[in-house]
Motif scaffolding. Structure first.
Motif: not given
Length: 382
Positions: A125-131, A163-164, A152-160, A137-141
């Motif tokens: 699971a990878m999650v974090g701020s909507r803003h 997640d996105g 690994l399959a990446i699971t998240s919540g489709l949020a802005l 953004r760089d770390n998530a990318t």
């Protein structure tokens, strides 16, 4: 009806009973299982029992009547499950994810669209701020892409936001990603991510919800959604989160479920990173590179940097050595740094700093953002 449809009907009917959620349903089914009645399963036994026995284990008379007379939503859910790409999985199905079944209050049903094989993939699971900030953004990318490339399959919540980004980078890496929604699958939220949801399905991934397909997003749906995100996964990586963030709810669920918790650190001045820093203080694994996750999970894939990545890093190192104004670059952080701050640190006039920052931007070492500049990872030359 075939046996599969009968089983789904039973689970749908139980879930539709007023006042029955995953916790109460689990308690009822446990009481039925303890009876030693010899029925094929607890859910079958529940429907075979007479009203008085059901009342004895805690069902009200109104709830018993609801159990005997399924509502129209049960039929609608069965019809939905018969459409192409749609699947409905009950908790005693062999397709139900074993890790998710272990958690307290595991969903009774999962509405799925896409490739069910994704459910059996090893997930993070990878999650974090909507803003998110630029650093977030760089770390998530970079982390989501690298971890997806390693299998690994990446699971998240489709949020802005984070997640996105994680879903998109997993797809860009040719990996598998799963999105757990806080709404029904026919009411994707946020609406602007409908295209991303479609892309996930088309690319061999899966979108999942415990909510009926036509359910819209409500505030109370999202904490419930978060327990599924963590429950499907071996661990949860919080990329960037403020102290009052929904991502920390996911991390708390992961802890309660006995799963690993990871967090990316951030500068103390970055309010968007305070939640991550707090998690690390409390014992979460600090993550700076993909291997920090892979080693902790005892991931069996190749952990060494691939030759292509080594070449890329060498090229970046070579580029950085020729960067203009490297001394000025040292005063630009990975968080947003104002021009005035850079000028003060470098002890140079603002007009001089502005000109040099433009050259550094042309060289790809910094990026202009609202409020100033941020340093790019490729400029990590020291």
């Amino acid at each position: 009806m075939g046996s599969t449809q009968e089983r789904l009907t039973a689970w749908l009917t139980l879930e539709a009973v007023p006042g029955i959620g995953p916790v109460t349903a689990t308690r009822l089914l446990a009481a039925v299982s303890d009876s030693g009645s010899g029925a094929p399963s607890a859910i079958d036994t529940l429907f075979l029992w007479d009203d008085s026995k059901l009342h004895e284990i805690g069902l009200s008379w109104a709830q018993i009547q609801a159990l005997r007379h399924p509502e129209v939503g049960v039929v609608q859910a069965l019809e939905w499950a018969e459409r192409p790409d749609n699947r409905l999985i009950c908790r005693d199905s062999p397709e139900y994810p074993p890790l998710l079944r272990e958690i307290p209050a595991a969903p009774l049903l999962l509405y799925c669209r896409g490739d069910l094989d994704a459910l059996s993939a090893v997930q993070l699971a990878m999650v974090g701020s909507r803003h998110p900030s630029y650093a977030g953004r760089d770390n998530a990318t970079r982390l989501s892409r690298a971890l997806a490339e390693r299998g690994l399959a990446i699971t998240s919540g489709l949020a802005l936001g984070i997640d996105g980004i994680c879903h998109q980078q997993a797809l860009a890496a040719g990996g598998i990603t799963l999105a757990v929604l806080g709404s029904g699958l026919d009411s994707v939220y946020p609406r602007r991510h409908q295209g991303l949801a479609d892309q996930i399905v088309a690319s061999g991934g899966l979108i999942v919800s415990e909510l009926a397909p036509n359910k819209g997003p409500l505030a109370e749906h999202f904490p419930r959604r978060n327990r599924i995100i963590s429950g499907l996964s071996l661990g949860t990586l919080v990329v960037e989160a403020a102290e009052q963030s929904g991502s920390l709810i996911t991390a708390r669920y992961a802890l309660e479920q006995g799963r690993e918790v990871f967090a990316v650190p951030g500068a103390p001045q970055n309010g968007q990173a305070l939640g991550c820093n707090r998690l690390i203080q409390q014992g979460a694994k600090l993550v700076m590179e993909p291997d920090d996750v892979l080693v902790e999970l005892n991931w069996a894939q190749i952990r060494a940097v691939s030759g292509a990545e080594v070449d890329e890093m060498a090229a970046i190192t070579g580029t950085n050595s020729a960067l203009p104004y490297a001394d000025l670059l040292d005063n630009v952080g990975y968080e947003t740094t104002s021009v005035d701050t850079v000028a003060e640190r470098a002890e140079l006039p603002v007009e001089v700093v502005l000109g040099r920052l433009v050259e550094l931007e042309l060289a790809g070492a910094v990026i202009a953002v609202a409020g100033g500049y941020v340093r790019t990872r490729r400029a990590n030359h020291v």
